[in-house]
Design a protein around this motif. Structure first.
Motif, PDB file in Angstrom:
ATOM      1  N   VAL A 116      69.044 -54.444  32.981  1.00  0.00           N
ATOM      2  CA  VAL A 116      68.421 -55.099  34.509  1.00  0.00           C
ATOM      3  C   VAL A 116      67.550 -56.366  33.909  1.00  0.00           C
ATOM      4  N   THR A 117      66.683 -56.111  33.168  1.00  0.00           N
ATOM      5  CA  THR A 117      65.988 -57.093  32.605  1.00  0.00           C
ATOM      6  C   THR A 117      66.504 -58.383  32.249  1.00  0.00           C
ATOM      7  N   ALA A 118      67.612 -58.157  31.439  1.00  0.00           N
ATOM      8  CA  ALA A 118      68.535 -59.421  30.932  1.00  0.00           C
ATOM      9  C   ALA A 118      69.104 -59.895  32.163  1.00  0.00           C
ATOM     10  N   GLU A 119      69.669 -59.023  33.249  1.00  0.00           N
ATOM     11  CA  GLU A 119      70.175 -59.684  34.255  1.00  0.00           C
ATOM     12  C   GLU A 119      69.327 -60.677  35.168  1.00  0.00           C
ATOM     13  N   LEU A 120      67.867 -60.003  35.100  1.00  0.00           N
ATOM     14  CA  LEU A 120      66.942 -60.800  35.965  1.00  0.00           C
ATOM     15  C   LEU A 120      66.447 -62.011  35.219  1.00  0.00           C
ATOM     16  N   CYS A 121      66.497 -62.205  33.897  1.00  0.00           N
ATOM     17  CA  CYS A 121      66.032 -63.200  33.215  1.00  0.00           C
ATOM     18  C   CYS A 121      67.105 -64.214  33.188  1.00  0.00           C
ATOM     19  N   GLU A 122      68.501 -63.792  33.285  1.00  0.00           N
ATOM     20  CA  GLU A 122      69.400 -64.866  33.663  1.00  0.00           C
ATOM     21  C   GLU A 122      68.960 -65.891  34.669  1.00  0.00           C
ATOM     22  N   ARG A 123      68.312 -65.271  35.721  1.00  0.00           N
ATOM     23  CA  ARG A 123      67.631 -66.281  36.864  1.00  0.00           C
ATOM     24  C   ARG A 123      66.442 -67.015  36.248  1.00  0.00           C
ATOM     25  N   TRP A 124      65.678 -66.168  35.630  1.00  0.00           N
ATOM     26  CA  TRP A 124      64.167 -66.688  35.333  1.00  0.00           C
ATOM     27  C   TRP A 124      64.250 -67.489  34.010  1.00  0.00           C
ATOM     28  N   GLN A 125      64.853 -67.359  33.191  1.00  0.00           N
ATOM     29  CA  GLN A 125      65.145 -68.157  32.180  1.00  0.00           C
ATOM     30  C   GLN A 125      63.558 -68.393  31.450  1.00  0.00           C
ATOM     31  N   PRO A 126      62.989 -67.225  30.891  1.00  0.00           N
ATOM     32  CA  PRO A 126      61.805 -67.346  30.521  1.00  0.00           C
ATOM     33  C   PRO A 126      61.571 -68.072  29.269  1.00  0.00           C
ATOM     34  N   GLY A 127      62.763 -68.153  28.382  1.00  0.00           N
ATOM     35  CA  GLY A 127      62.468 -68.916  27.064  1.00  0.00           C
ATOM     36  C   GLY A 127      62.238 -67.927  26.044  1.00  0.00           C
ATOM     37  N   VAL A 128      62.131 -66.674  26.122  1.00  0.00           N
ATOM     38  CA  VAL A 128      61.965 -65.648  25.109  1.00  0.00           C
ATOM     39  C   VAL A 128      62.946 -64.574  25.326  1.00  0.00           C
ATOM     40  N   HIS A 129      63.271 -63.520  24.347  1.00  0.00           N
ATOM     41  CA  HIS A 129      63.917 -62.560  24.544  1.00  0.00           C
ATOM     42  C   HIS A 129      63.024 -61.403  24.937  1.00  0.00           C
ATOM     43  N   LEU A 130      63.436 -61.354  26.251  1.00  0.00           N
ATOM     44  CA  LEU A 130      62.208 -59.984  27.021  1.00  0.00           C
ATOM     45  C   LEU A 130      63.121 -58.897  27.082  1.00  0.00           C
ATOM     46  N   LEU A 131      62.250 -58.079  25.996  1.00  0.00           N
ATOM     47  CA  LEU A 131      62.748 -56.402  26.045  1.00  0.00           C
ATOM     48  C   LEU A 131      61.750 -55.416  26.506  1.00  0.00           C
ATOM     49  N   PRO A 132      62.276 -54.450  27.351  1.00  0.00           N
ATOM     50  CA  PRO A 132      61.140 -53.490  27.777  1.00  0.00           C
ATOM     51  C   PRO A 132      61.059 -52.628  26.428  1.00  0.00           C
ATOM     52  N   MET A 133      59.748 -52.094  26.262  1.00  0.00           N
ATOM     53  CA  MET A 133      59.759 -51.198  24.975  1.00  0.00           C
ATOM     54  C   MET A 133      60.745 -50.149  24.804  1.00  0.00           C
ATOM     55  N   THR A 134      60.926 -49.759  26.093  1.00  0.00           N
ATOM     56  CA  THR A 134      62.018 -48.506  26.096  1.00  0.00           C
ATOM     57  C   THR A 134      62.703 -48.350  27.319  1.00  0.00           C
ATOM     58  N   ASP A 135      64.094 -47.750  27.393  1.00  0.00           N
ATOM     59  CA  ASP A 135      64.558 -47.601  28.545  1.00  0.00           C
ATOM     60  C   ASP A 135      64.237 -46.343  29.191  1.00  0.00           C
ATOM     61  N   ASP A 136      63.471 -45.527  28.556  1.00  0.00           N
ATOM     62  CA  ASP A 136      63.241 -44.090  28.889  1.00  0.00           C
ATOM     63  C   ASP A 136      61.999 -44.043  29.902  1.00  0.00           C
ATOM     64  N   SER A 137      61.709 -43.069  30.711  1.00  0.00           N
ATOM     65  CA  SER A 137      60.595 -43.047  31.751  1.00  0.00           C
ATOM     66  C   SER A 137      59.408 -42.908  30.946  1.00  0.00           C
ATOM     67  N   VAL A 138      58.396 -43.867  31.160  1.00  0.00           N
ATOM     68  CA  VAL A 138      56.908 -43.434  30.300  1.00  0.00           C
ATOM     69  C   VAL A 138      56.245 -44.096  31.422  1.00  0.00           C
ATOM     70  N   GLN A 139      55.172 -43.082  31.722  1.00  0.00           N
ATOM     71  CA  GLN A 139      54.021 -43.561  32.885  1.00  0.00           C
ATOM     72  C   GLN A 139      52.755 -43.227  32.353  1.00  0.00           C
ATOM     73  N   THR A 140      51.725 -44.127  32.274  1.00  0.00           N
ATOM     74  CA  THR A 140      50.297 -43.730  31.936  1.00  0.00           C
ATOM     75  C   THR A 140      49.686 -43.138  33.179  1.00  0.00           C
ATOM     76  N   HIS A 141      49.103 -42.093  32.987  1.00  0.00           N
ATOM     77  CA  HIS A 141      47.980 -41.499  33.949  1.00  0.00           C
ATOM     78  C   HIS A 141      46.608 -41.383  33.447  1.00  0.00           C
ATOM     79  N   ILE A 142      45.957 -41.446  34.460  1.00  0.00           N
ATOM     80  CA  ILE A 142      44.333 -41.563  33.945  1.00  0.00           C
ATOM     81  C   ILE A 142      43.644 -40.117  34.362  1.00  0.00           C
TER      82      ILE A 142
END
Ligand code: GDP
Ligand code: CA
Length: 325
Positions: A116-142
């Motif tokens: 999905v990130t790659a698809e969104l970046c096709e539009r935005w052309q950020p000029g970098v390879h943008l990768l999420p750290m993981t495709d798994d669900s990780v959520q910070t709780h405080i």
């Protein structure tokens, strides 16, 4: 040259802008973004750091706010509040909403966050390879104290709704033990010439990325120097509200405190080099006694020129460390 950056949202993006303006023509930048800030609200998957990097580098960010879309309107948010939808404390503008509809729709179709990130970046052309750290669900709780009882709330609720004004008892990164690096992440680290930790929040941005065990191993194994920029100048977090978060975890609010928290790569930590602000120069010796090469330069990214100079200084330190090997 291959440059890989581990990034949170605002601090990371600003730094990467400087890196892109100053890099050599053949240099490639890969950004591994924190996804532990992600949250599901209104039935939508929200990835604040990925979007901040994508919008900032793609020219779609609201520069004043530092997050969300430029030329934004807030009709949907107002309507949600009128319905009494409690989660309306999280601001999703109308334009931004479309990004979230696309992301959520694709995830429901079975695509991964990377895809999905790659698809969104096709539009935005950020000029970098943008990768999420993981495709798994990780959520910070405080963990906070509510009326004498410990309560775990999502990081976004702590950060936005409570404005980080409540003492932090603990930080729990849910799902981190089962998370694998997203495709391309390990290669981007082990195959890099330079790895950069920009001035991102050490606990909730850099922390989760480095806590993915496969990423941690890659950071330990790479032959590239790992160089970081302090997000602390003097005795405070530069922008944002990281103070409570750091003090709650017993981290001294200083460039040295954060360097000690990350640790030297030579003793199992993250850093080979650490840039501190020119006004913190007296801390150089302490940091070097930790086994980390320190250099004092101006760290305020107050405009394009200072940001670009910081990017140059960072690459400079990295190349010096590379030569020393
Ligand atoms: P977030 O995910 O949007 O919170 O952004 P990051 O984690 O990437 O960055 C937030 C951090 O950037 C904060 O802790 C600030 O201390 C740091 N920061 C913001 N602006 C500057 C700056 O101009 N210079 C330095 N050295 N740090 C900054
Ligand atoms: Ca963030």
């Amino acid at each position: 040259m291959k440059i890989t950056v581990l990034s949170g949202g605002v601090g990371g993006s600003r730094f990467i802008q400087g890196l892109l303006r100053t890099k050599g023509p053949g240099d490639e930048v890969t950004v591994i973004a924190n996804t532990a800030d992600d949250i599901d609200l209104f039935g939508l998957r929200i990835s604040p750091d990925l979007d901040t990097v994508m919008y900032t580098l793609g020219g779609g960010i609201d520069r004043e706010r530092g997050w969300g879309r430029t030329d934004e309107s807030w009709n949907a948010k107002d309507e949600l509040a009128t319905y009494g939808i409690e989660q309306a404390w999280f601001g999703l503008g109308d334009r931004d909403l479309a990004t979230h509809l696309v992301r959520t729709m694709r995830l429901r179709e079975g695509r991964t966050l990377s895809e999905v990130t790659a698809e969104l970046c096709e539009r935005w052309q950020p000029g970098v390879h943008l990768l999420p750290m993981t495709d798994d669900s990780v959520q910070t709780h405080i963990g906070i104290d509510r009326d004498g009882a410990r309560e775990l709330i999502h990081f976004q609720e702590y950060w936005i709704r409570l404005r980080a004004q409540v003492p932090v008892q603990e930080v729990v990164i849910r799902g981190i033990d089962d998370a694998s690096p997203a495709p391309g992440v390990v290669d981007a680290i082990t195959g890099a010439d330079v790895v950069v930790l920009p001035p991102s929040n050490p606990i909730v941005s850099i922390g989760p990325i480095a806590a993915v065990s496969g990423i941690r191993a890659a950071l330990g194994a790479t032959s590239a120097p790992v160089v970081g920029v302090s997000p602390i100048i003097g005795g405070g977090a530069v922008r944002g509200m990281a103070d409570q978060l750091l003090t709650g975890l017993g981290i001294h609010i200083s460039a040295t405190g954060v360097a000690a928290h990350h640790g030297a790569r030579s003793s199992g930590g993250l850093l080979d080099g650490w840039l501190i602000d020119a006004t913190d120069e007296q801390q150089t010796e302490r940091i070097e006694s930790l086994g980390i090469t320190a250099r004092a330069v101006p760290l305020w990214m107050s405009d394009d020129d200072t940001t670009d100079q910081l990017a140059r200084d960072t690459m400079d330190l990295a190349l010096t460390l590379q030569d020393a090997r």
